[in-house]
Design an enzyme around this catalytic site. Structure first.
Site, PDB file in Angstrom:
ATOM      1  N   GLU A  64       0.839  -1.203   0.000  1.00 12.45           N
ATOM      2  CA  GLU A  64       0.000   0.000   0.000  1.00 12.45           C
ATOM      3  C   GLU A  64       0.876   1.255   0.000  1.00 12.45           C
ATOM      4  OE1 GLU A  64      -4.018  -1.160   2.445  1.00 12.45           O
ATOM      5  OE2 GLU A  64      -2.108  -1.437   3.460  1.00 12.45           O
ATOM      6  N   TYR A  65       1.953   1.191   0.791  1.00 17.74           N
ATOM      7  CA  TYR A  65       2.871   2.324   0.830  1.00 17.74           C
ATOM      8  C   TYR A  65       3.445   2.579  -0.573  1.00 17.74           C
ATOM      9  CZ  TYR A  65       6.687   5.401   2.205  1.00 17.74           C
ATOM     10  OH  TYR A  65       7.536   6.473   2.306  1.00 17.74           O
ATOM     11  N   SER A 112      34.672  15.820  21.277  1.00 18.27           N
ATOM     12  CA  SER A 112      34.782  14.398  21.599  1.00 18.27           C
ATOM     13  C   SER A 112      34.613  14.254  23.103  1.00 18.27           C
ATOM     14  CB  SER A 112      36.113  13.847  21.120  1.00 18.27           C
ATOM     15  OG  SER A 112      37.142  14.635  21.633  1.00 18.27           O
ATOM     16  N   LYS A 168      25.945   4.526  24.443  1.00 15.84           N
ATOM     17  CA  LYS A 168      26.875   5.119  23.482  1.00 15.84           C
ATOM     18  C   LYS A 168      26.844   4.250  22.235  1.00 15.84           C
ATOM     19  CE  LYS A 168      31.541   6.905  23.009  1.00 15.84           C
ATOM     20  NZ  LYS A 168      31.890   6.223  21.763  1.00 15.84           N
ATOM     21  N   ARG A 183      31.120  14.334  11.210  1.00 15.83           N
ATOM     22  CA  ARG A 183      31.830  15.069  12.252  1.00 15.83           C
ATOM     23  C   ARG A 183      33.175  15.587  11.735  1.00 15.83           C
ATOM     24  NH1 ARG A 183      35.566  13.612  16.163  1.00 15.83           N
ATOM     25  NH2 ARG A 183      35.510  14.925  18.016  1.00 15.83           N
ATOM     26  N   GLU A 236      23.790   9.832  15.999  1.00 14.46           N
ATOM     27  CA  GLU A 236      24.630   8.755  15.488  1.00 14.46           C
ATOM     28  C   GLU A 236      23.898   7.991  14.384  1.00 14.46           C
ATOM     29  OE1 GLU A 236      27.463   8.790  17.182  1.00 14.46           O
ATOM     30  OE2 GLU A 236      28.432   6.855  16.923  1.00 14.46           O
ATOM     31  N   CYS A 250      44.904 -26.468  -4.873  1.00 12.59           N
ATOM     32  CA  CYS A 250      45.130 -27.124  -6.168  1.00 12.59           C
ATOM     33  C   CYS A 250      46.521 -26.869  -6.738  1.00 12.59           C
ATOM     34  CB  CYS A 250      44.076 -26.675  -7.180  1.00 12.59           C
ATOM     35  SG  CYS A 250      44.288 -24.960  -7.696  1.00 12.59           S
ATOM     36  N   CYS A 285      39.469 -25.949  -8.915  1.00 14.88           N
ATOM     37  CA  CYS A 285      40.174 -26.082  -7.636  1.00 14.88           C
ATOM     38  C   CYS A 285      39.281 -26.758  -6.594  1.00 14.88           C
ATOM     39  CB  CYS A 285      40.580 -24.687  -7.175  1.00 14.88           C
ATOM     40  SG  CYS A 285      41.111 -24.596  -5.467  1.00 14.88           S
TER      41      CYS A 285
HETATM   42  S1  IVH Z   1      27.438  13.309  23.143  1.00 19.50           S
HETATM   43  C1  IVH Z   1      29.952  16.798  23.726  1.00 19.50           C
HETATM   44  N1  IVH Z   1      25.888  11.193  23.289  1.00 19.50           N
HETATM   45  O1  IVH Z   1      30.450   9.101  20.845  1.00 19.50           O
HETATM   46  C2  IVH Z   1      29.094  15.642  23.499  1.00 19.50           C
HETATM   47  N2  IVH Z   1      27.828  11.075  21.935  1.00 19.50           N
HETATM   48  O2  IVH Z   1      33.217  11.071  21.432  1.00 19.50           O
HETATM   49  C3  IVH Z   1      29.582  14.775  22.434  1.00 19.50           C
HETATM   50  N3  IVH Z   1      28.108   8.942  20.739  1.00 19.50           N
HETATM   51  O3  IVH Z   1      31.441   9.906  17.980  1.00 19.50           O
HETATM   52  C4  IVH Z   1      28.748  13.679  22.034  1.00 19.50           C
HETATM   53  N4  IVH Z   1      26.286   7.998  21.510  1.00 19.50           N
HETATM   54  O4  IVH Z   1      28.885  10.362  18.030  1.00 19.50           O
HETATM   55  C5  IVH Z   1      27.009  11.717  22.762  1.00 19.50           C
HETATM   56  N5  IVH Z   1      24.437   9.395  23.469  1.00 19.50           N
HETATM   57  C6  IVH Z   1      25.531   9.937  22.947  1.00 19.50           C
HETATM   58  C7  IVH Z   1      26.356   9.220  22.056  1.00 19.50           C
HETATM   59  C8  IVH Z   1      27.509   9.835  21.578  1.00 19.50           C
HETATM   60  C9  IVH Z   1      27.345   7.846  20.720  1.00 19.50           C
HETATM   61  C10 IVH Z   1      29.369   9.109  19.979  1.00 19.50           C
HETATM   62  C11 IVH Z   1      29.499  10.404  19.277  1.00 19.50           C
HETATM   63  C12 IVH Z   1      30.976  10.576  19.117  1.00 19.50           C
HETATM   64  C13 IVH Z   1      31.493   9.895  20.336  1.00 19.50           C
HETATM   65  C14 IVH Z   1      31.872  10.911  21.368  1.00 19.50           C
END
Ligand code: IVH
Length: 664
Positions: free
Chosen positions: A33-34, A80, A114, A135, A171, A408, A428
């Site tokens: 349908e979609y 980071s 994470k 990033r 992410e 072989c 082979c």
């Molecule tokens: S916060 C200043 N929250 O982890 C805040 N990062 O070094 C920076 N990542 O590659 C990020 N899950 O993409 C944050 N719930 C989450 C995350 C997350 C994965 C990744 C992020 C980055 C690395 C952080």
């Protein structure tokens, strides 16, 4: 209803259904349908291009390929995180910031999984997705707007209310099951495999051709915004709620923790469920909840003081590399496999690891006898990260990539620019065994009773040497074998009988021809009238099929030109194996058996749209006038092809006639 109204209505309905499907995971209509609604919208938008908006669901299919990625500056740097590896590190982090603030953090923490994918920024202006980027180095990334638009769970337009400008961060990842599926179809096509879901996600997103990204099952979770002041949220948890209300996917494993003890508890909970989650997480991110406190704490070099990544314990271990074996795969690829002193990594004993290929071997500079670091990343095959060169005693032996096939003995080749070393001998034995296993497996003809173990047994017994032998198995001999009996032999024979008339595409995929996976095989089945016709198809003709590239075309021609292949097909045919054409012969296929060439400009349709219509109606497309062509659709300013078509007396029709023909 007016076209404008219907277009808007379809756009809204499709957006809603896509959101239900991808974000809420609770669709209310079927895929069929979609698709029908989607097709209607495509046709209407083609007819009224002035009514197409940037947030139309049709914008998700991926635009034309880029020549290169544009660079984008992040208005606010993408930072980071510092890492914590123990509860003590976590408590040190909390103490550090309380000392810095000179107060207790009573507003608590946000504890979030994470995700192990790659960080992206997505900018929405007035609710509309206008730009997306990777990033990069944190200050500058690559623009991937068209690629990101193909990800179903990312809204093209936010649900109101939303700020005039919001830079969402999150992410992009691939689920484990999707990753395995992608890798098995790559394996079937003889393409290099992705090492883990993160690499697969990164490799799929960083594609200059957005239609490639569109074909990969990527997903997204939002975890923040560049500037918290853009929403009225006062805390991280409120922000995540708002992002969710705007239609963005947010992880449901985020916890609003009062104290650092609760944070530690949540970590243990994530640690227990981590392997049950459909995607990979490599730890937990802890953030001070209150935005005012976050700004007071600020940033230290490249990482904020208000957040930390609490990583799961290392899934690495140290062991010894005992030996390296060279395995020959189905398409002849020779892969070095490490034999290790068995070692426990993340709950599983690891005694083997893939070394991928010659370049990997050289890059890692491994020697037999080395002390090595092995890693098991989630679901994927264990790998050797590195050797500890300082632990060498001098007794280690260099690893030599063999010159000859270990199975072989024929000379191996490594084409320039390719990482893979190959045995080119189709006869082979190692390749034969792998081919047999593949032919009988789920990815092949799915012959019940001929799983890997049994194929190996019959191979060792000498009953199976090549694919045609499957059809000549003797039930009496089978019944005598270890672990077999009359009944299992009889059942197997029935299953084999059923595998005598496979659909052509299935059969082609089962043969395991390099670069011919399931999808390519289907294209071939649609294009050819018979298996005989396909076997003699010249390279140029194959290349005219939409979706068949040079590698696939050459691989097919080589395969069919090979004497061994010819002999195999003779034997198969003698055994009664006849691949069948799975064409639908109903009213849905008004263009059945017709082959179209388009020349000149169309007015009501785009070329791509017209081609799609032909295929959906059961017809085929050719890019040049050949014997097989039945119809030539001539639009404005049609040139040499039209002349040639006239000379050859082909049926020439205009766009209106074409549309009538398609609609049956
Ligand atoms: S916060 C200043 N929250 O982890 C805040 N990062 O070094 C920076 N990542 O590659 C990020 N899950 O993409 C944050 N719930 C989450 C995350 C997350 C994965 C990744 C992020 C980055 C690395 C952080």
């Amino acid at each position: 209803m007016e076209a404008a109204q219907r277009i808007r209505q379809l756009q809204e309905q499709l957006t809603e259904h896509s959101y239900r499907y991808h974000v809420l995971d609770s669709p209310t209509i079927s895929d069929g349908e979609y698709d029908a609604l989607f097709r209607e919208l495509v046709l209407l938008e083609e007819a009224y291009p002035e009514l197409v908006t940037d947030d139309s669901p049709t914008k998700r299919v991926g635009g034309p390929p880029l020549a290169r990625f544009a660079q984008v500056d992040h208005r606010v740097p993408m930072l980071s995180l510092e890492n914590a590896f123990s509860d003590q590190d976590l408590r040190d982090f909390a103490n550090r910031l309380e000392r810095y603030l000179n107060m207790e953090v009573t507003s608590g923490y946000s504890a979030e999984p994470k995700l192990d994918g790659l960080a992206v920024e997505i900018i929405y202006r007035d609710g509309l997705l206008v730009q997306a980027s990777t990033r990069g180095d944190g200050l500058r990334g690559e623009e991937i707007t068209e690629q990101v638009k193909t990800i179903g769970s990312i809204p093209l337009r936010l649900i109101a209310p939303y700020p005039a400008l919001i830079e969402i961060r999150g992410e992009v990842y691939m689920e484990k099951a999707a990753f395995h599926q992608l890798n098995s179809s790559r394996e079937a096509a003889g393409e290099p495999l992705f090492a883990n879901p993160r690499n697969a996600a990164a490799g799929s997103l960083r594609q200059l051709d957005p239609t490639v990204t569109a074909s990969r099952p990527l997903r997204f979770f939002a975890y923040g915004a560049a500037e918290n002041s853009s929403t009225r949220a006062k805390t991280q948890n409120q922000l995540l709620d708002k992002l969710q209300e705007m239609g963005l996917p947010v992880s449901r494993y985020v916890s609003d923790c009062r104290t650092i003890d609760e944070v530690a508890d949540h970590f243990n909970k994530l640690l227990t469920i981590r392997h049950d989650l459909p995607y990979e997480i490599d730890g937990m991110v802890v953030k001070v909840n209150d935005f005012d406190l976050q700004s007071r704490l600020g940033v230290k070099s490249r990482a904020p003081r208000w957040a930390i990544a609490y990583k799961f314990p290392a899934t690495q271990a140290t062991t010894r590399l005992i030996d390296v074996e060279f395995q020959v795969g189905r398409t002849g690829a020779v892969t070095p496999v490490a034999h290790l002193d068995p070692v426990l990594v993340d709950g599983a004993t690891v005694s083997r690891a893939s070394l991928h290929n010659r370049d990997e071997l050289e890059r890692k500079d491994l020697r037999i006898g080395d002390t090595v670091l092995v890693q098991r990343a989630g679901d994927v095959i264990p790998e050797i990260i590195k050797a500890f060169a300082d632990k060498r005693t001098g007794d280690e032996r260099a690893i030599q990539m063999p010159e000859n096939c270990p199975s072989c003995g024929s000379t191996l080749v490594k084409p320039d620019g390719e990482a893979i070393t190959r045995c080119k001998n189709l006869g082979c034995p190692a390749q034969q065994l792998r081919s047999l296993i593949h032919y009988c497996s789920k990815a092949g003809l799915d012959i019940e009773g001929l799983g890997k173990k049994y194929v190996e047994q019959l191979y060792i017994e000498g009953y199976l040497k090549a694919i045609p032998d499957i059809y000549l198995l003797d039930p009496e001999k089978l019944a005598q074998l270890d672990g077999w009996g009359e009944l299992s032999a009889k059942n197997l024979l029935a299953a084999i009988e059923g595998a005598k008339t496979p659909p052509l595409a299935r059969f082609l995929a089962a043969l395991g021809i390099r670069f011919i996976g399931e999808i390519t095989a289907q294209l071939l089945e649609q294009h050819y009238q018979s298996f005989d016709e396909l076997q003699v198809a010249p390279r140029d003709e194959l290349l005219q099929i939409d979706g068949i590239g040079e590698q696939a075309a050459e691989s097919l021609v080589d395969y069919f030109a090979n004497e061994r292949t010819a002999e195999m097909f003779q034997r198969l045919s003698a055994a009664g194996v006849v691949p069948i054409m799975n064409r639908s012969t109903n009213a849905d296929a008004p263009l059945q058996d017709l082959v179209f060439v388009f020349t000149g400009g169309l007015e009501q349709l785009s070329r791509d749209e017209a081609k799609k219509m032909v295929k959906e109606a059961g017809g085929q497309i050719s890019s040049s006038i050949s014997k097989k062509v039945t119809h030539v659709v001539a639009g404005a300013k049609a040139g040499s092809k039209l002349k040639k078509a006239e000379e050859l007396g082909k049926q020439i029709i205009d766009e209106d006639q074409f549309l009538k023909l398609v609609s049956g």
